[in-house]
Scaffold this motif. Structure first.
Motif, short mmCIF file in Angstrom:
data_model
loop_
_atom_site.label_atom_id
_atom_site.label_comp_id
_atom_site.label_asym_id
_atom_site.label_seq_id
_atom_site.Cartn_x
_atom_site.Cartn_y
_atom_site.Cartn_z
N PRO A 127 0.83 -1.21 0.00
CA PRO A 127 0.00 0.00 0.00
C PRO A 127 0.87 1.26 0.00
N ALA A 128 0.35 2.30 -0.66
CA ALA A 128 1.10 3.55 -0.80
C ALA A 128 0.98 4.40 0.46
N ASP A 129 1.91 5.33 0.60
CA ASP A 129 1.98 6.22 1.76
C ASP A 129 0.97 7.36 1.58
N ILE A 130 -0.30 7.05 1.83
CA ILE A 130 -1.39 8.02 1.64
C ILE A 130 -1.19 9.23 2.55
N GLY A 131 -0.70 9.01 3.76
CA GLY A 131 -0.49 10.12 4.68
C GLY A 131 0.52 11.12 4.15
N ALA A 132 1.60 10.61 3.56
CA ALA A 132 2.61 11.51 3.00
C ALA A 132 2.06 12.29 1.82
N LEU A 133 1.25 11.64 0.99
CA LEU A 133 0.64 12.33 -0.15
C LEU A 133 -0.29 13.43 0.34
N ALA A 134 -1.08 13.14 1.37
CA ALA A 134 -1.99 14.14 1.92
C ALA A 134 -1.20 15.34 2.47
N LEU A 140 5.07 8.41 -5.39
CA LEU A 140 4.49 7.99 -4.13
C LEU A 140 5.01 6.60 -3.79
N TYR A 141 5.57 6.47 -2.59
CA TYR A 141 6.23 5.22 -2.18
C TYR A 141 5.38 4.47 -1.15
N PRO A 142 5.79 3.24 -0.81
CA PRO A 142 5.05 2.48 0.19
C PRO A 142 4.99 3.19 1.54
N VAL A 143 4.07 2.75 2.37
CA VAL A 143 3.84 3.38 3.67
C VAL A 143 5.16 3.55 4.43
N GLY A 144 5.37 4.78 4.92
CA GLY A 144 6.58 5.08 5.68
C GLY A 144 7.72 5.63 4.85
N ARG A 145 7.60 5.58 3.49
CA ARG A 145 8.71 6.04 2.65
C ARG A 145 8.41 7.35 1.93
N GLY A 146 7.21 7.89 2.11
CA GLY A 146 6.93 9.25 1.69
C GLY A 146 6.55 9.44 0.25
N ALA A 147 6.56 10.72 -0.17
CA ALA A 147 6.23 11.15 -1.53
C ALA A 147 7.17 12.28 -1.90
N VAL A 148 7.57 12.34 -3.18
CA VAL A 148 8.55 13.32 -3.64
C VAL A 148 8.09 13.92 -4.96
N ALA A 149 8.15 15.26 -5.04
CA ALA A 149 7.87 15.96 -6.30
C ALA A 149 9.13 15.98 -7.13
N VAL A 150 9.16 15.18 -8.21
CA VAL A 150 10.38 15.00 -8.99
C VAL A 150 10.61 16.16 -9.96
N ASP A 151 9.54 16.64 -10.57
CA ASP A 151 9.69 17.73 -11.54
C ASP A 151 8.62 18.77 -11.25
N ALA A 152 8.98 20.04 -11.38
CA ALA A 152 8.06 21.12 -11.01
C ALA A 152 8.07 22.23 -12.05
#
Length: 723
Positions: A664-671, A698-710
C-alpha cells in the motif's frame, strides 16, 4: 476565497418584507400580466396598503388608482413595476424622488443590444447611484407564503396556491431562489405536490442589482428556511460565495443547488495537466465541496432531498433496514440502495430473533424484511409493531418501508398511531409505494411528519444527506482553519512574472516544505560531473532555461545516469539537442538531480480560477490522467481531512491500497504534500497562476512522496468571460 467572521446587515428588508406596496402599470384585466400581478398580491392576504398606479384609470380592481408614482399618498416600501421597457427609467426616477427604497421590475427589455445599452445596464447604474435595491429586470417575482406577499404574475399560483400559514407543522419550511423564473415555479409546483411547504420563492431575473447570493444570505439570516433550493446558471459575484455558504453552514441551513453547465463546452483551454482538466464547472464543484453545498443533477433528486430535510429525515450513517410486503420489491430496493452507496446489512442474531416473533411465519426476518401483505389486513397493528421494533435495531441508521399506498386508508387508518411513532423515532423512516400513492395517503404522511419517496430518490437522498451530516460534524474545525491567516515563510523567494527558473522554483517549494529530490544547479558539463558525484548515483540531468517550460519535449532530460562518463555524455547531448531545436532559448545551466527509485506516479497541480481562486488538482499519473482523466480538484488551502477526501475521490483510489502483491502507498505523505502545495498556492493567490508537479512519486507506507519535476508560473492567468 475569504470568509468573514461576522455577518453584514441586509438591505433587502424593504424588498422582501415591505409594509406597503405600489403596483406600477396595474391593470383591471387579470388575464394580462399587469392585472394578474395586482390580483395575486391582493388575494395572497398582504396586510399592508396596496396602491395601483396607472394614468388611464381612477379605480383598478376596486382600489383607488394613482396617475404616477409622484402622486402616491405615501412613500411605499416597494414598487412592483410592470410597464413598457422605455418607461422603466422614468418610473425609477419617480420612485427615487418619492423615497421608495426597493423595486422589482418584471419588464424584460429588448434583446440583442450590446453590453452597456441593455435595460439591465441602465438599471444597474441607477441602483448604484440612488442606493435603491432593485430586483430584475425580467424577474418573474417572489413570494413569502407566511407573510402573504405574492409579488408575482406567475399563473402557477392560480392552480397551485400556497399552503396557509401553520399548515404541516411537522414539516420544516423550504425556500427557492432561482435565476430562471420558469424553473422557480416549476420546482414550487412539484414541491407542493410532494407536500413540501414553501416559505420563500425568489426569481432574480437579470440581476442588475440584487443577485442570487445576496438573496440567499438574506434568507439564511431571516432564519425560517430549513433548506434553500437554488437554480444557478452562474454566480454574478462568485467571490461572495464563500461568505454566504459559510453563513448557511453556521446556521445549519442546507443549500441544494442545480448548477447548469456540466458539458464539455464549459471547459477552458490551457497548457498544463492541471488547467487542461479543469473548467468553469469544475471550479463550482470544488467550491460546493468545500462548503457542504449539495449539488444535484435532476429535479427529482433536488426535491427528494428537500422533502427529506423538511421532514427532518437525517440519517446518522448509511445502513438501511428494508421492510416490504413483497420480497421482489425488497430485493430490488436493496440493489438500488447499494448501487447508491448505502448498505443493507444483516441484522444481529438477537434482533433477528425478536423480529421473527412478529413477522408472519411465511415471511422473512432477514434484511430486507418480508412481512407479506398480511400485515395490512389487521389494520396495520402488526406493521406498526415491526416499525417500532425496527427503530431499536443495532447497526441500522434508517428504515425504508415498501408497501402499496394506492389505497389511502392504509395510511389514514393508522394516522394517529403513525404520528405517535414519528414523534419518538430516533432514525429516519421513509415509505415507498411501488404503485402511484393515493393523494390522501401522502397528505396524511405529511401531517404526521412522514415521507414517501421513489426508490432511486430515497437511496440518493439518504446517501447525500449522510455526507452532509459528516460535513456538518467537521465544519466548525474547517471554518476555524479557513479563518487562520497564512504567513509566507521568511525564506520564500520573491516571484518574478513568468515561468520560474529552477533555482526559484526549488527555493519556493523548499520554503513550503514540499519534498523534492536532492539537486544542484550548475553552469556546465564539468560542474555537472562534480555535482553528480556529490549527490550520489544514479542521477538525472535536466536543462535549465527560463524559455523552456517542458524540458522533455525540448530534449532537455536524461535519466538514470550511473557514472561520470554517462553524466558527461548526457550533459553534452542535452546542450546540443536544445541548441539545435530551440536556438533562441536562453540556457542558464544544468540541473543535476538525485534519481529517485520507481514509485507510483501521481500528478499534483494548482490552477488559479478567476472566480474562486487557487484550486489544487490531484491525479493518478500516466494513462490514468491522460486517457481516463482520473483527477479531482479542491479549493486551496486544504486541511489534512480535505486532502484525504481528495485522495478518496480518485476513481483509481483502490490502486493506492496495493494490488497484485504491491504494498500500500503512503497516503499520509501524499496528503501532507497536498496540504503544503495548497497552503503555498493560497498564500501566493495573487502571484501564482499555475503549478504543475509531474510526476510526484508515491512510495510504500513510511517512505513518503517526492515531487520530482516542477513547473511554476507566476503572474495573472487569463480571465474567464462573464456569463
Amino acid at each position: 476565497m475569504a470568509i468573514q467572521s461576522t455577518p453584514a446587515l441586509s438591505t433587502l428588508e424593504p424588498l422582501f418584507s415591505p409594509r406597503s406596496v405600489a403596483v406600477v402599470g396595474a391593470s383591471q384585466d387579470t388575464k394580462r400580466i399587469r392585472g394578474r400581478l395586482l390580483r395575486q398580491l391582493l388575494d395572497g392576504g398582504f396586510a399592508g396598503p396596496v396602491y395601483p398606479v396607472n394614468p388611464s384609470s381612477e379605480l383598478i380592481q376596486s382600489l383607488k388608482a394613482y396617475p404616477s408614482v409622484d402622486a402616491l399618498p405615501e412613500a411605499v416600501d416597494l414598487a412592483l413595476i410592470a410597464v413598457a421597457a422605455d418607461q422603466i427609467m422614468e418610473v425609477l426616477a419617480q420612485c427615487a424622488r418619492r423615497g421608495i427604497r426597493a423595486a422589482a421590475i418584471f419588464t424584460a427589455g429588448a434583446n440583442g443590444l450590446p453590453v452597456g445599452q441593455r435595460l439591465q445596464d441602465h438599471v444597474a447604474a441607477f441602483a448604484r447611484q440612488s442606493g435603491m435595491r432593485i430586483l430584475g429586470p425580467n424577474a418573474e417575482g417572489f413570494i413569502d407564503t407566511e407573510g402573504g406577499l405574492l409579488a408575482t404574475f406567475s399563473p402557477t399560483l392560480i392552480h397551485v396556491p400556497p399552503l396557509p400559514p401553520g399548515a404541516l407543522p411537522r414539516r420544516g419550511r423550504v425556500s427557492i431562489v432561482s435565476q430562471s423564473g420558469a424553473m422557480a415555479f416549476a420546482l414550487y409546483s412539484r414541491a407542493m405536490r410532494e407536500h413540501v411547504p414553501i416559505r420563500h420563492l425568489v426569481s432574480t431575473g437579470n440581476e442588475s442589482d440584487v443577485e442570487l447570493l445576496e438573496v440567499v444570505e438574506h434568507l439564511v439570516a431571516q432564519g425560517s428556511s430549513r433548506v434553500i433550493l437554488l437554480f444557478v446558471e452562474g454566480f454574478r459575484d462568485p467571490h461572495r460565495f464563500a461568505e454566504v455558504a459559510a453563513r448557511a453552514a453556521d446556521a445549519g441551513v442546507a443549500l441544494v443547488v442545480a448548477k447548469i453547465g456540466r458539458s464539455s463546452a464549459g471547459q477552458r483551454a490551457a497548457v498544463s495537466h492541471t488547467a487542461h482538466l479543469t473548467g468553469a464547472d469544475t471550479a463550482y464543484d470544488a467550491a460546493f465541496e468545500r462548503y457542504g453545498v449539495i449539488r444535484v443533477d435532476t429535479p427529482d433528486e433536488m426535491l427528494a432531498i428537500a422533502a427529506a430535510i423538511s421532514a427532518g429525515a437525517y440519517p446518522k450513517g448509511k445502513r438501511v433496514a428494508i421492510v416490504t410486503t413483497s420480497g421482489g420489491a425488497g430485493g430490488w430496493a436493496a440493489d438500488i440502495c447499494e448501487q447508491a452507496g448505502l448498505e443493507v446489512p444483516e441484522f444481529a442474531p438477537e434482533f433477528k430473533r425478536r423480529l421473527g416473533e412478529i413477522v408472519p411465519d411465511y415471511g422473512s426476518a432477514e434484511n430486507p424484511v418480508d412481512v407479506t401483505a398480511r400485515v395490512v389486513e389487521d389494520g396495520g397493528r402488526t406493521l406498526l409493531g415491526i416499525l417500532d421494533l425496527l427503530d431499536t435495531a443495532p447497526g441500522i441508521d434508517m428504515g425504508l418501508v415498501i408497501m402499496s399506498l394506492v389505497a389511502s386508508e392504509r395510511i389514514t387508518g393508522i394516522e394517529t398511531e403513525l404520528a405517535a411513532l414519528h414523534t419518538k423515532l430516533a432514525r429516519p423512516l421513509v415509505f415507498h409505494s411501488p404503485g402511484v400513492a393515493g393523494a390522501e395517503a401522502l397528505t396524511a404522511l405529511a401531517r404526521v411528519g412522514g415521507l414517501q419517496l421513489g426508490l432511486p430518490e430515497f437511496a440518493r437522498a439518504m446517501y447525500r444527506l449522510d455526507e452532509y451530516r459528516l460535513f456538518r460534524e467537521r465544519w466548525q474545525q474547517k471554518r476555524k482553519s479557513l479563518l487562520e491567516p497564512l504567513v509566507i515563510p521568511s525564506n520564500a523567494p520573491s516571484l518574478p512574472a513568468g515561468v520560474l527558473d529552477a533555482k526559484v522554483t526549488r527555493a519556493l517549494l523548499d520554503a513550503w516544505k514540499v519534498p523534492q529530490p536532492g539537486e544542484q544547479i550548475v553552469p556546465g558539463v564539468e560542474e555537472a560531473v562534480d555535482a553528480a558525484e556529490g549527490i550520489g548515483w544514479p542521477v538525472a540531468i535536466k536543462i535549465v532555461s527560463p524559455d523552456i517550460a517542458h524540458k522533455t519535449e525540448a530534449g532537455g532530460v536524461e535519466l538514470g545516469l550511473q557514472n561520470e562518463q554517462e553524466v558527461r555524455a548526457a550533459s553534452e547531448r542535452i546542450l546540443e539537442r536544445v541548441r539545435s531545436r530551440l536556438p533562441d532559448a536562453r540556457i542558464e545551466g544544468l540541473q543535476v538531480q538525485q534519481m529517485m527509485p520507481p514509485g507510483r506516479e501521481m500528478v499534483v497541480g494548482v490552477v488559479r480560477d478567476p472566480d474562486f481562486g487557487p484550486m489544487v488538482m490531484l491525479g493518478l499519473g500516466g494513462i490514468y490522467i491522460e486517457v481516463l482523466r482520473d483527477a479531482v480538484f479542491a479549493l486551496a488551502p486544504l486541511t489534512l481531512d480535505d486532502a484525504q477526501g481528495m485522495i478518496g475521490r480518485l476513481k483509481g483510489r483502490a490502486i493506492l491500497d496495493g494490488v497484485r502483491g504491491e504494498p500500500p502507498a503512503d497516503i499520509g505523505a501524499l496528503a501532507e504534500l497536498l496540504v503544503s502545495v495548497s497552503r503555498l498556492a493560497a498564500a501566493h493567490a495573487d502571484d501564482i497562476a499555475e503549478i504543475d508537479l509531474n510526476p510526484v512519486l508515491l512510495y510504500p507506507v513510511g517512505r513518503g512522496a517526492v515531487a520530482v519535476d516542477a513547473l511554476v508560473v507566476a503572474g495573472a492567468p487569463a480571465t474567464r468571460e462573464s456569463h
